[in-house]
Write a protein that holds these residues in place. Sequence first.
Motif, PDB file in Angstrom:
ATOM      1  N   ARG A   7       0.714  -1.021   0.059  1.00 44.07           N
ATOM      2  CA  ARG A   7      -0.082   0.089   0.156  1.00 44.07           C
ATOM      3  C   ARG A   7       1.048   1.269   0.072  1.00 44.07           C
ATOM      4  O   ARG A   7       1.820   1.373   1.027  1.00 44.07           O
ATOM      5  CB  ARG A   7      -0.889  -0.012   1.071  1.00 44.07           C
ATOM      6  CG  ARG A   7      -2.285  -0.557   0.948  1.00 44.07           C
ATOM      7  CD  ARG A   7      -3.262  -0.385   2.335  1.00 44.07           C
ATOM      8  NE  ARG A   7      -2.956  -1.373   3.326  1.00 44.07           N
ATOM      9  CZ  ARG A   7      -2.913  -2.427   3.471  1.00 44.07           C
ATOM     10  NH1 ARG A   7      -3.857  -3.259   2.546  1.00 44.07           N
ATOM     11  NH2 ARG A   7      -2.648  -2.976   4.607  1.00 44.07           N
ATOM     12  N   LEU A   8       0.686   2.018  -1.208  1.00 37.39           N
ATOM     13  CA  LEU A   8       1.513   3.260  -1.015  1.00 37.39           C
ATOM     14  C   LEU A   8       0.675   4.455  -0.709  1.00 37.39           C
ATOM     15  O   LEU A   8      -0.450   4.580  -1.067  1.00 37.39           O
ATOM     16  CB  LEU A   8       2.099   3.556  -2.533  1.00 37.39           C
ATOM     17  CG  LEU A   8       2.846   2.646  -3.256  1.00 37.39           C
ATOM     18  CD1 LEU A   8       3.225   3.259  -4.813  1.00 37.39           C
ATOM     19  CD2 LEU A   8       4.400   2.339  -2.461  1.00 37.39           C
ATOM     20  N   GLY A   9       1.310   5.419  -0.044  1.00 36.19           N
ATOM     21  CA  GLY A   9       0.931   6.744   0.283  1.00 36.19           C
ATOM     22  C   GLY A   9       1.383   7.450  -1.018  1.00 36.19           C
ATOM     23  O   GLY A   9       2.725   7.495  -1.118  1.00 36.19           O
ATOM     24  N   TYR A  10       0.615   8.160  -1.752  1.00 37.27           N
ATOM     25  CA  TYR A  10       1.060   8.702  -2.874  1.00 37.27           C
ATOM     26  C   TYR A  10       0.615  10.143  -2.937  1.00 37.27           C
ATOM     27  O   TYR A  10      -0.687  10.278  -2.996  1.00 37.27           O
ATOM     28  CB  TYR A  10       1.036   7.998  -3.942  1.00 37.27           C
ATOM     29  CG  TYR A  10       1.689   8.121  -5.249  1.00 37.27           C
ATOM     30  CD1 TYR A  10       2.950   8.079  -5.272  1.00 37.27           C
ATOM     31  CD2 TYR A  10       0.912   8.984  -6.352  1.00 37.27           C
ATOM     32  CE1 TYR A  10       3.750   8.550  -6.472  1.00 37.27           C
ATOM     33  CE2 TYR A  10       1.611   9.332  -7.562  1.00 37.27           C
ATOM     34  CZ  TYR A  10       2.954   9.300  -7.498  1.00 37.27           C
ATOM     35  OH  TYR A  10       3.787   9.623  -8.865  1.00 37.27           O
ATOM     36  N   ALA A  11       1.371  11.160  -3.195  1.00 39.10           N
ATOM     37  CA  ALA A  11       0.655  12.585  -3.586  1.00 39.10           C
ATOM     38  C   ALA A  11       0.868  12.723  -5.116  1.00 39.10           C
ATOM     39  O   ALA A  11       1.839  13.132  -5.389  1.00 39.10           O
ATOM     40  CB  ALA A  11       1.566  13.340  -2.791  1.00 39.10           C
ATOM     41  N   GLY A  12      -0.093  12.588  -5.985  1.00 39.21           N
ATOM     42  CA  GLY A  12      -0.039  12.963  -7.043  1.00 39.21           C
ATOM     43  C   GLY A  12      -0.101  14.366  -7.570  1.00 39.21           C
ATOM     44  O   GLY A  12      -0.280  15.125  -6.418  1.00 39.21           O
ATOM     45  N   VAL A  13       0.435  14.748  -8.665  1.00 40.45           N
ATOM     46  CA  VAL A  13       0.645  16.283  -8.951  1.00 40.45           C
ATOM     47  C   VAL A  13      -0.867  16.964  -8.675  1.00 40.45           C
ATOM     48  O   VAL A  13      -1.656  16.470  -9.239  1.00 40.45           O
ATOM     49  CB  VAL A  13       0.965  16.493 -10.348  1.00 40.45           C
ATOM     50  CG1 VAL A  13       1.063  17.974 -10.501  1.00 40.45           C
ATOM     51  CG2 VAL A  13       2.322  15.846 -10.788  1.00 40.45           C
ATOM     52  N   GLY A  14      -0.720  17.853  -7.734  1.00 44.98           N
ATOM     53  CA  GLY A  14      -2.006  18.811  -7.693  1.00 44.98           C
ATOM     54  C   GLY A  14      -3.077  18.111  -6.825  1.00 44.98           C
ATOM     55  O   GLY A  14      -4.246  18.403  -6.852  1.00 44.98           O
ATOM     56  N   LYS A  15      -2.706  16.825  -6.227  1.00 41.81           N
ATOM     57  CA  LYS A  15      -3.658  16.108  -5.428  1.00 41.81           C
ATOM     58  C   LYS A  15      -3.267  15.797  -4.025  1.00 41.81           C
ATOM     59  O   LYS A  15      -2.197  15.674  -3.603  1.00 41.81           O
ATOM     60  CB  LYS A  15      -3.874  14.848  -6.234  1.00 41.81           C
ATOM     61  CG  LYS A  15      -4.586  14.762  -7.666  1.00 41.81           C
ATOM     62  CD  LYS A  15      -4.618  13.699  -8.323  1.00 41.81           C
ATOM     63  CE  LYS A  15      -4.758  13.603  -9.883  1.00 41.81           C
ATOM     64  NZ  LYS A  15      -4.832  12.185 -10.418  1.00 41.81           N
ATOM     65  N   PRO A  16      -4.004  15.868  -3.215  1.00 44.99           N
ATOM     66  CA  PRO A  16      -3.816  15.316  -1.682  1.00 44.99           C
ATOM     67  C   PRO A  16      -3.146  13.905  -1.713  1.00 44.99           C
ATOM     68  O   PRO A  16      -3.554  13.123  -2.799  1.00 44.99           O
ATOM     69  CB  PRO A  16      -4.927  15.373  -1.062  1.00 44.99           C
ATOM     70  CG  PRO A  16      -6.080  15.129  -2.240  1.00 44.99           C
ATOM     71  CD  PRO A  16      -5.793  15.598  -3.307  1.00 44.99           C
ATOM     72  N   VAL A  17      -2.541  13.779  -0.681  1.00 42.45           N
ATOM     73  CA  VAL A  17      -2.101  12.293  -0.545  1.00 42.45           C
ATOM     74  C   VAL A  17      -3.268  10.780  -0.551  1.00 42.45           C
ATOM     75  O   VAL A  17      -4.239  11.307   0.274  1.00 42.45           O
ATOM     76  CB  VAL A  17      -1.314  12.211   0.750  1.00 42.45           C
ATOM     77  CG1 VAL A  17      -0.836  10.523   1.085  1.00 42.45           C
ATOM     78  CG2 VAL A  17      -0.128  12.756   0.685  1.00 42.45           C
TER      79      VAL A  17
END
Length: 178
Positions: A7-17
């Motif tokens: 499970r990745l916590g991931y912050a996409g461009v312009g998006k919350p984690v």
Amino acid sequence: MDGIRVRLGYAGVGKPVGERTVDPLGLVAKAGVDYLVAGTDKGLRTFRLSRVTSVEPTGEPAVRPPDFDLATAWRSLSGAFQDGMHAVTARARVHPDTLALLQRFLGGRVRVGGPLPDGWTEVWVDGPAAKALAGHLAGLGAGVEVLEPPEVRQWLARIAAELTGMYAGEQAHAPHGR
């Protein structure tokens, strides 16, 4: 985490984690940026490692396609990504003192033409959208003049107006020159 779904916590461009469960398949480095290639419920995806905020093993085995080849997958995924980076191309002129910085900043998205009569250099710069490209170029100030397309020039004017409105009242000393 070879062989284990995570499970990745991931912050996409312009998006919350957000959280994504993925099957890690390999790591790739391109132009000094590291990416994870992983299987997801929506197919193969890339994840920029600098945007990963957490990694938690699920204890479940990762699903690896039997015919998976990392080099082939990366070529396919990065080709689609690069196509998205070239949605707009700006033709511009660049001051000699700014050309190396522009190339270092935007890398392969810059194509250099010939010198212009005034000593500046003609360039073409690719970007994902007019607004994004204007944002990248605005940081170079008067060292870059976009000649076309009009929508990139309009975004630059809008950015300039916003910054002027925000900072014009301050007694900051701007550098002289150009």
